[in-house]
Design a protein around this motif. Sequence first.
Motif, PDB file in Angstrom:
ATOM      1  N   VAL A  69      50.148  51.722  -6.512  1.00  0.00           N
ATOM      2  CA  VAL A  69      50.512  52.787  -5.576  1.00  0.00           C
ATOM      3  C   VAL A  69      52.024  52.929  -5.532  1.00  0.00           C
ATOM      4  O   VAL A  69      52.748  51.932  -5.573  1.00  0.00           O
ATOM      5  CB  VAL A  69      49.969  52.463  -4.163  1.00  0.00           C
ATOM      6  N   ALA A  70      52.500  54.168  -5.458  1.00  0.00           N
ATOM      7  CA  ALA A  70      53.941  54.423  -5.383  1.00  0.00           C
ATOM      8  C   ALA A  70      54.512  53.836  -4.099  1.00  0.00           C
ATOM      9  O   ALA A  70      53.910  53.947  -3.023  1.00  0.00           O
ATOM     10  CB  ALA A  70      54.221  55.923  -5.438  1.00  0.00           C
ATOM     11  N   LEU A  71      55.669  53.185  -4.219  1.00  0.00           N
ATOM     12  CA  LEU A  71      56.339  52.566  -3.080  1.00  0.00           C
ATOM     13  C   LEU A  71      57.549  53.398  -2.677  1.00  0.00           C
ATOM     14  O   LEU A  71      58.394  53.741  -3.505  1.00  0.00           O
ATOM     15  CB  LEU A  71      56.784  51.149  -3.430  1.00  0.00           C
ATOM     16  N   ILE A  72      57.633  53.717  -1.391  1.00  0.00           N
ATOM     17  CA  ILE A  72      58.765  54.466  -0.844  1.00  0.00           C
ATOM     18  C   ILE A  72      59.652  53.485  -0.096  1.00  0.00           C
ATOM     19  O   ILE A  72      59.203  52.837   0.858  1.00  0.00           O
ATOM     20  CB  ILE A  72      58.298  55.572   0.117  1.00  0.00           C
ATOM     21  N   ASP A  73      60.912  53.369  -0.512  1.00  0.00           N
ATOM     22  CA  ASP A  73      61.795  52.448   0.201  1.00  0.00           C
ATOM     23  C   ASP A  73      62.467  53.155   1.374  1.00  0.00           C
ATOM     24  O   ASP A  73      62.304  54.363   1.569  1.00  0.00           O
ATOM     25  CB  ASP A  73      62.811  51.798  -0.741  1.00  0.00           C
ATOM     26  N   SER A  74      63.241  52.407   2.142  1.00  0.00           N
ATOM     27  CA  SER A  74      63.779  52.932   3.392  1.00  0.00           C
ATOM     28  C   SER A  74      64.817  54.029   3.206  1.00  0.00           C
ATOM     29  O   SER A  74      65.088  54.786   4.139  1.00  0.00           O
ATOM     30  CB  SER A  74      64.380  51.795   4.224  1.00  0.00           C
ATOM     31  N   PRO A 128      55.518  47.130  10.159  1.00  0.00           N
ATOM     32  CA  PRO A 128      54.498  46.405   9.383  1.00  0.00           C
ATOM     33  C   PRO A 128      54.958  44.994   9.043  1.00  0.00           C
ATOM     34  O   PRO A 128      56.147  44.705   8.987  1.00  0.00           O
ATOM     35  CB  PRO A 128      54.365  47.258   8.110  1.00  0.00           C
ATOM     36  N   ASN A 129      53.983  44.121   8.825  1.00  0.00           N
ATOM     37  CA  ASN A 129      54.308  42.786   8.337  1.00  0.00           C
ATOM     38  C   ASN A 129      54.905  42.885   6.944  1.00  0.00           C
ATOM     39  O   ASN A 129      54.584  43.812   6.187  1.00  0.00           O
ATOM     40  CB  ASN A 129      53.045  41.914   8.293  1.00  0.00           C
ATOM     41  N   ARG A 130      55.760  41.939   6.601  1.00  0.00           N
ATOM     42  CA  ARG A 130      56.342  41.956   5.258  1.00  0.00           C
ATOM     43  C   ARG A 130      55.250  41.738   4.221  1.00  0.00           C
ATOM     44  O   ARG A 130      54.366  40.910   4.411  1.00  0.00           O
ATOM     45  CB  ARG A 130      57.415  40.871   5.127  1.00  0.00           C
ATOM     46  N   PHE A 131      55.330  42.516   3.135  1.00  0.00           N
ATOM     47  CA  PHE A 131      54.335  42.361   2.073  1.00  0.00           C
ATOM     48  C   PHE A 131      55.016  42.187   0.729  1.00  0.00           C
ATOM     49  O   PHE A 131      56.151  42.621   0.521  1.00  0.00           O
ATOM     50  CB  PHE A 131      53.358  43.545   2.036  1.00  0.00           C
ATOM     51  N   LYS A 132      54.324  41.510  -0.175  1.00  0.00           N
ATOM     52  CA  LYS A 132      54.866  41.235  -1.489  1.00  0.00           C
ATOM     53  C   LYS A 132      54.863  42.496  -2.346  1.00  0.00           C
ATOM     54  O   LYS A 132      53.927  43.274  -2.305  1.00  0.00           O
ATOM     55  CB  LYS A 132      54.058  40.140  -2.190  1.00  0.00           C
ATOM     56  N   LEU A 177      52.753  53.930  -0.329  1.00  0.00           N
ATOM     57  CA  LEU A 177      53.131  52.839   0.558  1.00  0.00           C
ATOM     58  C   LEU A 177      54.574  53.019   1.011  1.00  0.00           C
ATOM     59  O   LEU A 177      55.447  53.331   0.194  1.00  0.00           O
ATOM     60  CB  LEU A 177      52.985  51.496  -0.158  1.00  0.00           C
ATOM     61  N   VAL A 178      54.814  52.826   2.283  1.00  0.00           N
ATOM     62  CA  VAL A 178      56.163  52.951   2.830  1.00  0.00           C
ATOM     63  C   VAL A 178      56.683  51.551   3.156  1.00  0.00           C
ATOM     64  O   VAL A 178      55.959  50.708   3.686  1.00  0.00           O
ATOM     65  CB  VAL A 178      56.172  53.842   4.087  1.00  0.00           C
ATOM     66  N   SER A 179      57.932  51.318   2.834  1.00  0.00           N
ATOM     67  CA  SER A 179      58.575  50.013   2.992  1.00  0.00           C
ATOM     68  C   SER A 179      58.294  49.368   4.348  1.00  0.00           C
ATOM     69  O   SER A 179      58.180  50.054   5.370  1.00  0.00           O
ATOM     70  CB  SER A 179      60.081  50.171   2.798  1.00  0.00           C
ATOM     71  N   ASP A 180      58.210  48.041   4.339  1.00  0.00           N
ATOM     72  CA  ASP A 180      58.030  47.307   5.593  1.00  0.00           C
ATOM     73  C   ASP A 180      59.329  47.214   6.377  1.00  0.00           C
ATOM     74  O   ASP A 180      59.390  46.544   7.414  1.00  0.00           O
ATOM     75  CB  ASP A 180      57.473  45.906   5.331  1.00  0.00           C
ATOM     76  N   ASP A 181      60.371  47.866   5.911  1.00  0.00           N
ATOM     77  CA  ASP A 181      61.644  47.921   6.629  1.00  0.00           C
ATOM     78  C   ASP A 181      61.788  49.247   7.379  1.00  0.00           C
ATOM     79  O   ASP A 181      62.871  49.567   7.861  1.00  0.00           O
ATOM     80  CB  ASP A 181      62.808  47.740   5.657  1.00  0.00           C
ATOM     81  N   VAL A 182      60.706  49.997   7.461  1.00  0.00           N
ATOM     82  CA  VAL A 182      60.700  51.291   8.144  1.00  0.00           C
ATOM     83  C   VAL A 182      59.800  51.201   9.374  1.00  0.00           C
ATOM     84  O   VAL A 182      58.616  50.871   9.273  1.00  0.00           O
ATOM     85  CB  VAL A 182      60.196  52.410   7.212  1.00  0.00           C
ATOM     86  N   GLY A 223      49.990  49.794   5.453  1.00  0.00           N
ATOM     87  CA  GLY A 223      51.274  50.142   4.862  1.00  0.00           C
ATOM     88  C   GLY A 223      51.474  51.623   4.609  1.00  0.00           C
ATOM     89  O   GLY A 223      52.568  52.040   4.217  1.00  0.00           O
ATOM     90  N   TYR A 224      50.432  52.430   4.802  1.00  0.00           N
ATOM     91  CA  TYR A 224      50.551  53.873   4.605  1.00  0.00           C
ATOM     92  C   TYR A 224      51.007  54.540   5.905  1.00  0.00           C
ATOM     93  O   TYR A 224      51.006  53.929   6.974  1.00  0.00           O
ATOM     94  CB  TYR A 224      49.208  54.471   4.166  1.00  0.00           C
ATOM     95  N   VAL A 225      51.389  55.802   5.807  1.00  0.00           N
ATOM     96  CA  VAL A 225      51.740  56.580   6.998  1.00  0.00           C
ATOM     97  C   VAL A 225      50.928  57.865   7.010  1.00  0.00           C
ATOM     98  O   VAL A 225      50.378  58.270   5.979  1.00  0.00           O
ATOM     99  CB  VAL A 225      53.255  56.927   7.038  1.00  0.00           C
ATOM    100  N   LYS A 226      50.857  58.490   8.168  1.00  0.00           N
ATOM    101  CA  LYS A 226      50.134  59.743   8.308  1.00  0.00           C
ATOM    102  C   LYS A 226      51.115  60.872   8.638  1.00  0.00           C
ATOM    103  O   LYS A 226      52.108  60.639   9.336  1.00  0.00           O
ATOM    104  CB  LYS A 226      49.084  59.634   9.413  1.00  0.00           C
ATOM    105  N   PRO A 227      50.858  62.089   8.140  1.00  0.00           N
ATOM    106  CA  PRO A 227      51.724  63.213   8.498  1.00  0.00           C
ATOM    107  C   PRO A 227      51.819  63.366  10.012  1.00  0.00           C
ATOM    108  O   PRO A 227      50.813  63.264  10.717  1.00  0.00           O
ATOM    109  CB  PRO A 227      51.015  64.418   7.854  1.00  0.00           C
ATOM    110  N   GLY A 228      53.020  63.572  10.491  1.00  0.00           N
ATOM    111  CA  GLY A 228      53.233  63.701  11.922  1.00  0.00           C
ATOM    112  C   GLY A 228      53.795  62.449  12.562  1.00  0.00           C
ATOM    113  O   GLY A 228      54.340  62.513  13.675  1.00  0.00           O
ATOM    114  N   TRP A 229      53.678  61.309  11.893  1.00  0.00           N
ATOM    115  CA  TRP A 229      54.326  60.103  12.394  1.00  0.00           C
ATOM    116  C   TRP A 229      55.832  60.198  12.158  1.00  0.00           C
ATOM    117  O   TRP A 229      56.287  60.877  11.233  1.00  0.00           O
ATOM    118  CB  TRP A 229      53.804  58.863  11.680  1.00  0.00           C
ATOM    119  N   LEU A 230      56.593  59.512  12.983  1.00  0.00           N
ATOM    120  CA  LEU A 230      58.034  59.406  12.761  1.00  0.00           C
ATOM    121  C   LEU A 230      58.326  58.092  12.054  1.00  0.00           C
ATOM    122  O   LEU A 230      57.667  57.077  12.310  1.00  0.00           O
ATOM    123  CB  LEU A 230      58.802  59.487  14.069  1.00  0.00           C
TER     124      LEU A 230
END
Length: 449
Positions: free
Chosen positions: A279-284, A267-271, A342-347, A309-316
Amino acid sequence: MEAENFLASGFGTRLSIESKSSGWCRLYEKARTWQPSRLKGIQVSANFGTPFLAATQVFDVRPVPRKWLSLNRTSDYAERFVDQGTILVTCSGSVGRSTLAYSSIGGVLVSHDLLRIAAIDPRWRGWVYAYLRAPSVRGMMMAAQYGHIIKHLEIHHLDALPLIEPSTTNTLDECNKAFKQVIARRNAAQVKMAQAESAFQENFEEATEQYDEASFVRRASDCLFGNRRRFDAWSHNPQKVEIETQLRAGAVVWTSLREANCDVWLPNRFKRVPAEDGVALIDSSQIFEINPDYARRISASGISDKNNGYVKPGWLMMSRSGQVYGLLGSVVIATAQHEGKLVSDDVIRIATNGTIAPGYLYVAMSHPGLGRPRTKSLAYGSSIPHIEVEDLKDFSVPRLAPEVEKRIAVLAEEAFALWSEADEAENLLAEIAEVEIERFLRGKGRTEQ
């Protein structure tokens, strides 16, 4: 004497509980808390030592020891092993975080930076754990901590913690049931993942050649005309070459993620704009933890990227930066626990689009001997190594017979589902305890059921 402790909300909750004339006791009356002495071990190689885990590593879904200690030179080593079902609480840094010991740390020396707690009466162990997981109780523990730079929590702080009695005896049974489910599901997940990795490895013969880690030689043409002109030695290391030779010999087909039409993107970097109702943020690092604390909440309004910035079940999900001895290149499968966060833009995200089963791809990329050394070889950079998306797209996957891949995938995916279910059971425990605390503070008495 720290003023911040007396101003904390947890301190007010504690005063409210202690103001009641009945219905509560001190934690030491229902549970024993202890801690090994400060560790002064001698570090040795893996061939001669006993694996050791730092406090933060115990919270990993799949703890990987980075140090091995000489058992004979480790004082009170018997107290550093942890029995299954023991409650572990962080006592320094981010204090008050609780988890349960299960099979993943069996036979492993565990840091003294974790307090050990065990219920005196087995009927109370589920309730004690639920109580320590409750947000209000975490607040009370943080109000009891001391220290300016690094916060600490001592045994006597927990012993003096007020422990309320559940409103009904059924609550004890419900908590014990969930307590057992957490351990059973995590143990079952460990077994299934070990079976998946074993089923993958049995398709390939053991490596026969020994490689030299100290030095090796590669032709300049190999760097200039292939492998995206990578001149860093790490991407050409003999271990990776030997593993790939081993995989090719047993694979039916050899295909890259690009050729398999898998979507691989960053993902693109976001502020990170703080927002209490965000929304809860999940870091790497949290994607690799058991039931992590999602303390940070940010605004999602300014994020514009694939799936926002979200992910779906089944994605790696893969950690793209860090150290090669750490989480760099590690992979997990997204579960229901990651949805809506939201999952970190470093993932890095990997969507297989049905061309490869997520569980099989996970095992092929993360197998300790046949997968992870290859993903780590993608890294570049000296200070903080990174993995580039374009390099990952060219990561080759050994394909096996469909029925073999399916069996491996099912085992791996069931393991992640069990880890997710264990987190849900653990969250249920915290919710039960929080409801009981609110009931107690409102003045509702205990009822026998």
